[in-house]
Design a protein around this motif. Structure first.
Motif, PDB file in Angstrom:
ATOM      1  N   PHE A 198       0.841  -1.198   0.000  1.00  0.00           N
ATOM      2  CA  PHE A 198       0.000   0.000   0.000  1.00  0.00           C
ATOM      3  C   PHE A 198       0.878   1.251   0.000  1.00  0.00           C
ATOM      4  N   SER A 199       0.531   2.217  -0.862  1.00  0.00           N
ATOM      5  CA  SER A 199       1.233   3.499  -0.872  1.00  0.00           C
ATOM      6  C   SER A 199       0.293   4.578  -1.405  1.00  0.00           C
ATOM      7  N   ALA A 200       0.706   5.844  -1.227  1.00  0.00           N
ATOM      8  CA  ALA A 200      -0.094   6.978  -1.709  1.00  0.00           C
ATOM      9  C   ALA A 200       0.834   8.123  -2.065  1.00  0.00           C
ATOM     10  N   SER A 201       0.451   8.920  -3.066  1.00  0.00           N
ATOM     11  CA  SER A 201       1.189  10.113  -3.454  1.00  0.00           C
ATOM     12  C   SER A 201       0.181  11.138  -3.942  1.00  0.00           C
ATOM     13  N   ARG A 202       0.674  12.289  -4.365  1.00  0.00           N
ATOM     14  CA  ARG A 202      -0.237  13.325  -4.866  1.00  0.00           C
ATOM     15  C   ARG A 202      -0.945  12.879  -6.142  1.00  0.00           C
ATOM     16  N   ARG A 203      -0.450  11.798  -6.767  1.00  0.00           N
ATOM     17  CA  ARG A 203      -1.088  11.287  -7.977  1.00  0.00           C
ATOM     18  C   ARG A 203      -2.174  10.271  -7.671  1.00  0.00           C
ATOM     19  N   GLY A 204      -2.314   9.872  -6.417  1.00  0.00           N
ATOM     20  CA  GLY A 204      -3.371   8.945  -6.050  1.00  0.00           C
ATOM     21  C   GLY A 204      -2.855   7.768  -5.244  1.00  0.00           C
ATOM     22  N   LYS A 205      -3.765   6.880  -4.915  1.00  0.00           N
ATOM     23  CA  LYS A 205      -3.422   5.689  -4.139  1.00  0.00           C
ATOM     24  C   LYS A 205      -2.884   4.610  -5.078  1.00  0.00           C
ATOM     25  N   ARG A 206      -2.040   3.748  -4.509  1.00  0.00           N
ATOM     26  CA  ARG A 206      -1.480   2.660  -5.308  1.00  0.00           C
ATOM     27  C   ARG A 206      -1.448   1.384  -4.473  1.00  0.00           C
ATOM     28  N   LEU A 207      -1.986   0.310  -5.038  1.00  0.00           N
ATOM     29  CA  LEU A 207      -1.955  -1.008  -4.429  1.00  0.00           C
ATOM     30  C   LEU A 207      -1.218  -1.937  -5.385  1.00  0.00           C
ATOM     31  N   GLU A 208      -0.097  -2.472  -4.923  1.00  0.00           N
ATOM     32  CA  GLU A 208       0.704  -3.379  -5.748  1.00  0.00           C
ATOM     33  C   GLU A 208       0.467  -4.807  -5.275  1.00  0.00           C
ATOM     34  N   LEU A 209      -0.238  -5.580  -6.099  1.00  0.00           N
ATOM     35  CA  LEU A 209      -0.548  -6.963  -5.759  1.00  0.00           C
ATOM     36  C   LEU A 209       0.663  -7.830  -6.101  1.00  0.00           C
ATOM     37  N   LEU A 210       1.390  -8.266  -5.081  1.00  0.00           N
ATOM     38  CA  LEU A 210       2.603  -9.036  -5.281  1.00  0.00           C
ATOM     39  C   LEU A 210       2.297 -10.495  -5.584  1.00  0.00           C
ATOM     40  N   GLN A 211       1.212 -11.003  -4.992  1.00  0.00           N
ATOM     41  CA  GLN A 211       0.751 -12.363  -5.296  1.00  0.00           C
ATOM     42  C   GLN A 211      -0.647 -12.542  -4.739  1.00  0.00           C
ATOM     43  N   GLY A 212      -1.362 -13.554  -5.251  1.00  0.00           N
ATOM     44  CA  GLY A 212      -2.696 -13.847  -4.751  1.00  0.00           C
ATOM     45  C   GLY A 212      -3.782 -13.064  -5.449  1.00  0.00           C
ATOM     46  N   ALA A 213      -4.920 -12.908  -4.766  1.00  0.00           N
ATOM     47  CA  ALA A 213      -6.095 -12.246  -5.341  1.00  0.00           C
ATOM     48  C   ALA A 213      -6.591 -11.149  -4.411  1.00  0.00           C
ATOM     49  N   LEU A 214      -7.028 -10.053  -5.015  1.00  0.00           N
ATOM     50  CA  LEU A 214      -7.513  -8.894  -4.288  1.00  0.00           C
ATOM     51  C   LEU A 214      -8.872  -8.501  -4.830  1.00  0.00           C
ATOM     52  N   GLU A 215      -9.855  -8.340  -3.942  1.00  0.00           N
ATOM     53  CA  GLU A 215     -11.181  -7.876  -4.338  1.00  0.00           C
ATOM     54  C   GLU A 215     -11.377  -6.489  -3.757  1.00  0.00           C
ATOM     55  N   ALA A 216     -11.803  -5.536  -4.579  1.00  0.00           N
ATOM     56  CA  ALA A 216     -11.891  -4.153  -4.125  1.00  0.00           C
ATOM     57  C   ALA A 216     -13.201  -3.504  -4.545  1.00  0.00           C
ATOM     58  N   ALA A 217     -13.729  -2.654  -3.658  1.00  0.00           N
ATOM     59  CA  ALA A 217     -14.841  -1.763  -3.979  1.00  0.00           C
ATOM     60  C   ALA A 217     -14.291  -0.355  -3.835  1.00  0.00           C
ATOM     61  N   VAL A 218     -14.179   0.373  -4.944  1.00  0.00           N
ATOM     62  CA  VAL A 218     -13.494   1.667  -4.970  1.00  0.00           C
ATOM     63  C   VAL A 218     -14.511   2.789  -5.118  1.00  0.00           C
ATOM     64  N   ALA A 219     -14.550   3.680  -4.129  1.00  0.00           N
ATOM     65  CA  ALA A 219     -15.420   4.848  -4.203  1.00  0.00           C
ATOM     66  C   ALA A 219     -14.888   5.802  -5.271  1.00  0.00           C
ATOM     67  N   PRO A 220     -15.741   6.722  -5.792  1.00  0.00           N
ATOM     68  CA  PRO A 220     -15.255   7.698  -6.776  1.00  0.00           C
ATOM     69  C   PRO A 220     -14.016   8.430  -6.267  1.00  0.00           C
ATOM     70  N   GLN A 221     -12.974   8.470  -7.092  1.00  0.00           N
ATOM     71  CA  GLN A 221     -11.709   9.094  -6.716  1.00  0.00           C
ATOM     72  C   GLN A 221     -11.618  10.519  -7.258  1.00  0.00           C
ATOM     73  N   PRO A 222     -10.755  11.386  -6.660  1.00  0.00           N
ATOM     74  CA  PRO A 222     -10.605  12.764  -7.147  1.00  0.00           C
ATOM     75  C   PRO A 222     -10.173  12.791  -8.611  1.00  0.00           C
ATOM     76  N   LYS A 223     -10.604  13.794  -9.322  1.00  0.00           N
ATOM     77  CA  LYS A 223     -10.266  13.933 -10.737  1.00  0.00           C
ATOM     78  C   LYS A 223      -8.756  13.981 -10.919  1.00  0.00           C
ATOM     79  N   GLY A 224      -8.266  13.176 -11.850  1.00  0.00           N
ATOM     80  CA  GLY A 224      -6.851  13.144 -12.131  1.00  0.00           C
ATOM     81  C   GLY A 224      -6.028  12.331 -11.149  1.00  0.00           C
ATOM     82  N   ARG A 225      -6.694  11.689 -10.177  1.00  0.00           N
ATOM     83  CA  ARG A 225      -5.976  10.900  -9.183  1.00  0.00           C
ATOM     84  C   ARG A 225      -6.642   9.537  -9.012  1.00  0.00           C
ATOM     85  N   PRO A 226      -6.602   8.694 -10.030  1.00  0.00           N
ATOM     86  CA  PRO A 226      -7.230   7.376  -9.925  1.00  0.00           C
ATOM     87  C   PRO A 226      -6.455   6.472  -8.974  1.00  0.00           C
TER      88      PRO A 226
END
Length: 459
Positions: free
Chosen positions: A173-201
């Motif tokens: 898990f990490s975050a920057s001014r460009r948005g959140k970042r999730l790096e899936l190193l292995q396995g499976a990830l299920e996500a429900a993502v709320a609307p993100q700020p414009k230009g920061r997916p």
């Protein structure tokens, strides 16, 4: 492109993405490049350009231009020129700061919290392992690691975004001014993502692909040679790393990023297949087709006694016919978790049915319910892969098992009266209301029985 040309394009705000990356590397690898950029900006011929680009010091720029054109040599003029040179230097430093902000995004505080964890769940932080207790606030660069079986749920503070990591998975898990970042190193990830700020997916990445998410529900699974994306709501831009090709995956579609697979979006299930939960299962299941195999996830407390609880992938069959499938995997959520082939009267929980299943513990289980309560038989033991088959002829349903899909052994038959139209398909139960078990089926076919040949007419 040489260094001076890069500096000019930077001042003109006309850098392309590759050029910006080149400038970024230059400033990072060569300490003298930063000083050279400031000197470049400080040249008198560029003062007006810097002032207009930053939309600041317009009067200063005009005065310096006038000073240069009239070539004042008085002491007062020299002092004013020196003043504006320092102003130009300040403007150059401000431009450099803007470049650094653009090329090297400032890390934002990660606001995410572990809200649920089952099994062996840990957070790897600065080469240390921290127990992932409920309420733990994640820090920048934390890796959440889930044992098998297990589960971890992380929510992002102040929004409805949640990520569920399944057993055997690792996510950074990490975050920057460009948005959140999730790096899936292995396995499976299920996500429900709320609307993100414009230009920061939100960016979800794996070794093989990257998904840019503005707001949606999805599943991302990273395997040895491929990454699978499933979108349950909204849309996701999915990019394959090997060639940079991108496609838009919409609600109800899935895609696989792999060097050896066609990169395209496919519906979850091909016609005429459908799926739903049968009975009170605890957790909603699902069924997906990847072009070769069906992956079915189900919860519930078995398919026995008076009421069934499982996830059912089905189609209808009129009259006599058969279903056959190879069970490749049965996830171990309980020794009684199982994958079945089934023929049933209806989609009601207490419907008459006949099923042949493979338990997670390796046993075969033949079940039938003619009226109120089902009966079980355990005709043997079989590992995966195992081929299962049910054949319906009138009211008699016969079960078969095979190790190769060609040579079949009968394991029992039962008479269960049903209507002409029945439901035939694949089922999965986890034998656990609070966990989902996943089974993999391939070589699946549903066929009507050929009508017997008419007797030859006498000569």
């Amino acid at each position: 492109m040489n260094r001076e040309e890069l500096f000019d394009k930077f001042l003109q705000r006309s850098l392309t993405r590759p050029q910006a990356e080149e400038l970024k590397r230059l400033l990072r690898d060569d300490p003298a490049a930063g000083r050279a950029l400031v000197e470049h900006i400080n040249e008198a011929s560029l003062v007006v350009r810097v002032g207009s680009q930053l939309q600041s010091l317009p009067t200063a720029a005009a005065q310096v231009t006038e000073l240069r054109s009239r070539e004042w040599v008085s002491g007062r003029a020299r002092r004013r020129v020196a003043f504006w040179k320092w102003a130009a230097l300040a403007a150059g430093l401000a431009a450099l700061a803007l470049a650094a902000r653009s090329l090297f995004p400032i890390a934002r505080t990660l606001r995410a919290t572990v809200v649920a964890s089952n099994g062996e769940v840990a957070v790897l932080r600065a080469e240390k392992s921290v127990p992932a207790e409920t309420g733990l606030h994640l820090q920048q660069g934390d890796i959440v690691q889930v044992g098998q079986p297990g589960r971890a749920v992380v929510v992002f503070d102040g929004e409805a975004t949640r990520a569920e990591l399944q057993g055997g998975g690792q996510v950074k898990f990490s975050a920057s001014r460009r948005g959140k970042r999730l790096e899936l190193l292995q396995g499976a990830l299920e996500a429900a993502v709320a609307p993100q700020p414009k230009g920061r997916p939100m960016i979800l990445s794996t070794l093989h692909a990257e998904a840019r998410v503005v707001g949606t529900r999805l599943l991302l699974a990273s395997e040895v040679s491929s990454t699978r994306l499933e979108v349950s709501d909204g849309a996701v831009e999915f990019t394959r790393r090997s060639d940079g090709q991108s496609l838009l995956v919409k609600n109800g579609f899935t895609a696989i990023a792999s060097p050896n697979t066609e990169f395209c979006a496919l519906p979850f299930l091909p016609a005429p297949w459908r799926s739903q939960d049968i009975g009170a299962v605890g957790l909603h299941g699902q069924a997906r087709f990847d072009g070769t195999a069906f992956r079915v996830r189900g919860a519930g407390q078995d398919t026995c006694c008076r009421k069934d609880q499982f996830h059912f992938l089905y189609q209808t069959l009129d009259g006599d016919g058969e279903i056959r499938a190879c069970v490749r995997e049965v996830e171990f959520t309980d020794p009684e978790a199982k994958a079945v082939v089934m023929i049933r009267q209806s989609l009601k929980t207490a419907s008459p049915q006949v099923s042949l299943g493979l338990l997670a513990s390796g046993g075969l289980e033949l079940e039938h319910r003619a009226r109120l309560e089902s009966r079980l038989e355990r005709p043997g033991h079989a590992g995966t892969p195992s081929w299962l088959r049910l054949v319906r002829q009138a009211d008699v349903i016969t079960a078969y098992q095979s190790t190769d899909g060609s040579n079949w052994t009968s394991v029992g038959s039962h008479t269960v009266p049903m209507s002409e139209e029945v439901y035939v398909g694949l089922g999965v139960t986890s034998f656990n209301h609070s966990a989902l078990s996943t089974s993999l089926f391939d070589n699946v076919s549903v066929l009507p029985l050929a009508a017997p040949a008419a007797p030859a007419a006498p000569n």
